[in-house]
Design a protein around this motif. Sequence first.
Motif, PDB file in Angstrom:
ATOM      1  N   SER A  20       0.850  -1.193   0.000  1.00 13.55           N
ATOM      2  CA  SER A  20       0.000   0.000   0.000  1.00 13.55           C
ATOM      3  C   SER A  20       0.883   1.240   0.000  1.00 13.55           C
ATOM      4  CB  SER A  20      -0.900   0.004   1.240  1.00 13.55           C
ATOM      5  OG  SER A  20      -1.578   1.236   1.370  1.00 13.55           O
ATOM      6  N   SER A  21       0.373   2.308  -0.600  1.00 15.87           N
ATOM      7  CA  SER A  21       1.101   3.582  -0.584  1.00 15.87           C
ATOM      8  C   SER A  21       0.701   4.439   0.615  1.00 15.87           C
ATOM      9  CB  SER A  21       0.837   4.350  -1.891  1.00 15.87           C
ATOM     10  OG  SER A  21      -0.556   4.594  -2.042  1.00 15.87           O
ATOM     11  N   ALA A  22      -0.369   4.023   1.322  1.00 15.22           N
ATOM     12  CA  ALA A  22      -0.875   4.795   2.462  1.00 15.22           C
ATOM     13  C   ALA A  22      -0.243   4.281   3.750  1.00 15.22           C
ATOM     14  CB  ALA A  22      -2.393   4.699   2.537  1.00 15.22           C
ATOM     15  N   VAL A  23       1.005   4.640   3.961  1.00 13.92           N
ATOM     16  CA  VAL A  23       1.730   4.165   5.141  1.00 13.92           C
ATOM     17  C   VAL A  23       2.191   5.321   6.021  1.00 13.92           C
ATOM     18  CG1 VAL A  23       2.500   2.054   3.986  1.00 13.92           C
ATOM     19  CG2 VAL A  23       3.921   4.119   3.875  1.00 13.92           C
ATOM     20  N   GLU A  24       1.699   6.530   5.744  1.00 14.84           N
ATOM     21  CA  GLU A  24       2.180   7.707   6.468  1.00 14.84           C
ATOM     22  C   GLU A  24       1.947   7.596   7.965  1.00 14.84           C
ATOM     23  OE1 GLU A  24       0.141   7.807   3.907  1.00 14.84           O
ATOM     24  OE2 GLU A  24       1.320   8.720   2.279  1.00 14.84           O
ATOM     25  N   ASP A  25       0.763   7.120   8.361  1.00  8.46           N
ATOM     26  CA  ASP A  25       0.444   7.039   9.791  1.00  8.46           C
ATOM     27  C   ASP A  25       1.346   6.033  10.503  1.00  8.46           C
ATOM     28  OD1 ASP A  25      -1.506   8.911   9.414  1.00  8.46           O
ATOM     29  OD2 ASP A  25      -3.168   7.475   9.415  1.00  8.46           O
ATOM     30  N   GLU A  26       1.551   4.869   9.872  1.00  4.67           N
ATOM     31  CA  GLU A  26       2.392   3.858  10.502  1.00  4.67           C
ATOM     32  C   GLU A  26       3.842   4.319  10.567  1.00  4.67           C
ATOM     33  OE1 GLU A  26       3.458  -0.922  10.278  1.00  4.67           O
ATOM     34  OE2 GLU A  26       2.124  -0.035   8.777  1.00  4.67           O
ATOM     35  N   LEU A  27       4.308   4.969   9.512  1.00  6.91           N
ATOM     36  CA  LEU A  27       5.679   5.480   9.514  1.00  6.91           C
ATOM     37  C   LEU A  27       5.856   6.531  10.596  1.00  6.91           C
ATOM     38  CD1 LEU A  27       8.491   5.582   8.259  1.00  6.91           C
ATOM     39  CD2 LEU A  27       7.616   7.252   6.603  1.00  6.91           C
ATOM     40  N   ALA A  28       4.855   7.396  10.742  1.00  7.58           N
ATOM     41  CA  ALA A  28       4.928   8.434  11.779  1.00  7.58           C
ATOM     42  C   ALA A  28       4.974   7.804  13.167  1.00  7.58           C
ATOM     43  CB  ALA A  28       3.724   9.370  11.658  1.00  7.58           C
ATOM     44  N   GLU A  29       4.249   6.709  13.360  1.00  2.68           N
ATOM     45  CA  GLU A  29       4.262   6.019  14.658  1.00  2.68           C
ATOM     46  C   GLU A  29       5.634   5.421  14.947  1.00  2.68           C
ATOM     47  OE1 GLU A  29       1.980   2.340  16.966  1.00  2.68           O
ATOM     48  OE2 GLU A  29       1.122   3.177  15.123  1.00  2.68           O
ATOM     49  N   ILE A  30       6.271   4.862  13.917  1.00  2.85           N
ATOM     50  CA  ILE A  30       7.611   4.301  14.090  1.00  2.85           C
ATOM     51  C   ILE A  30       8.602   5.399  14.444  1.00  2.85           C
ATOM     52  CG2 ILE A  30       9.539   3.174  12.901  1.00  2.85           C
ATOM     53  CD1 ILE A  30       7.455   1.618  11.273  1.00  2.85           C
ATOM     54  N   VAL A  31       8.543   6.504  13.719  1.00  5.10           N
ATOM     55  CA  VAL A  31       9.445   7.629  13.980  1.00  5.10           C
ATOM     56  C   VAL A  31       9.214   8.173  15.385  1.00  5.10           C
ATOM     57  CG1 VAL A  31      10.059   9.984  13.306  1.00  5.10           C
ATOM     58  CG2 VAL A  31       9.663   8.245  11.553  1.00  5.10           C
TER      59      VAL A  31
END
Length: 459
Positions: free
Chosen positions: A217-228
């Motif tokens: 999926s290209s919609a990974v912004e929320d998960e990436l933000a959580e990791i960061v």
Amino acid sequence: MAAKSPLFTYVAAGSANLMTFGVGMGYGWSSPSLPKLNGQVDPQSIPLSIPTTVLQDSWIASLLSLGAMCSPFITVFLSEIIGRKKTLLAFSFPMIVSHLIMIFATKVVDFYIARFMIGISSGCMFSLIPVYTAEISQKHNRGLVGITLNIMLTLGHLTSSVVGPYVTIKMLSVVSLVPCVLFVVSFATLIPETPYFYVLVGKKQEAEVSLKKLRRSSAVEDELAEIVKSVEDLKLTERGNFGELFTRKHHLKALFWAVGIMFFQQFTGIIYVVSYTQKIFDAAHTSLSADLEVMIVTAVQVIAVLLSTQAIDRVARKTLMAASLVLMLLPNFFMGLYFYLLEFGYNLDPISWLPVALLVIFISGFNVGIGPLGFTFAGEIFEPGVKCWGVTLATCTNLMVAFLTATFMPSVSEISGFYAPFWIFAGFTAVGIVFVYVFVPETKGKSFLEIQRSVRSEK
């Protein structure tokens, strides 16, 4: 809320654990192969000039665990520099070479070297794959993704148990090469590095690409933000180091829990049972052939692991681990009692089926709780910056106990009787139940950030 993980997340975990399948075959190799090396089974096919002794058998069985103790610290050092993926690939080659050695082995020392090399790869897999699978999963499926290790481990063990009795040692080594080659091909070409590693080394763009591939999926912004956020909130923008495990109270607590779980996981006697299943059944004078009984036990092992996938993300971790230890305590005690009565001349023919039933319960207990969850728990309890070091120390504890039990318990059984090891394991298992109930925190359904905040807040 994070979307459900697509199939590819599980494909990635499965690909990584093809090497675990090979490790499982390595652990299962001893049961059908040692009777061939010592001449008890099929003596005309021994690849050696003279049969092996009891001492040589114990070293061949245990050198895998000794080799496994040597690689975790190198593994964690490399994984922090070149990444989880490249380190796993690098450590697949000792196992490939080991099988090539066993294909052409003609001396006992060849088997010593080969088994030690399998152990080197095994130590890497046990210490790094829990980290890899934890870092590619999401909080709602972390247990299920993590249990892939145990599924593949037991499938490998089953393969050795089913194939081993009917082929030569050379052919079993050829079969064992297959998952290793498949791992190198699939993992190198299809599977990405973990997004957590990329964030830890400041490569946010690469982390995003990894997440998109894992989630399809290209919609990974929320998960990436959580990791960061997890990395930044835990002050891990700088790389963790080994010394931090012992200088910060919350790291010490996590280490105590993880090491304790791994210690008691192995002191249930699992490696002794796995390595000497056929020998145990021969000594018990059971009514079925030892080969068939080994197959039954290992088949049940696979079924138990598959059933545990239905519970691992639904039932509390503590409940599963404590219940599994109880299920292992009882067979250990009664196996000891069975051999005690047998040694002192009691006629146990009417209950000759009992050892098979007890080991089925024992193996099932291990694989529904303490077996898979030991590695899952270690992979999720440490902060990302010290995760590799913490998992490595816990894994080394596990492997050290495995080596000691595989090496010395056969001698204990020779000196004191077959009942002694089982009663020793029963005592440690009882203490393990208390340890889990009193000390181990719950991690089911929590994100990494939630787990670490809980660890830091506990007194």
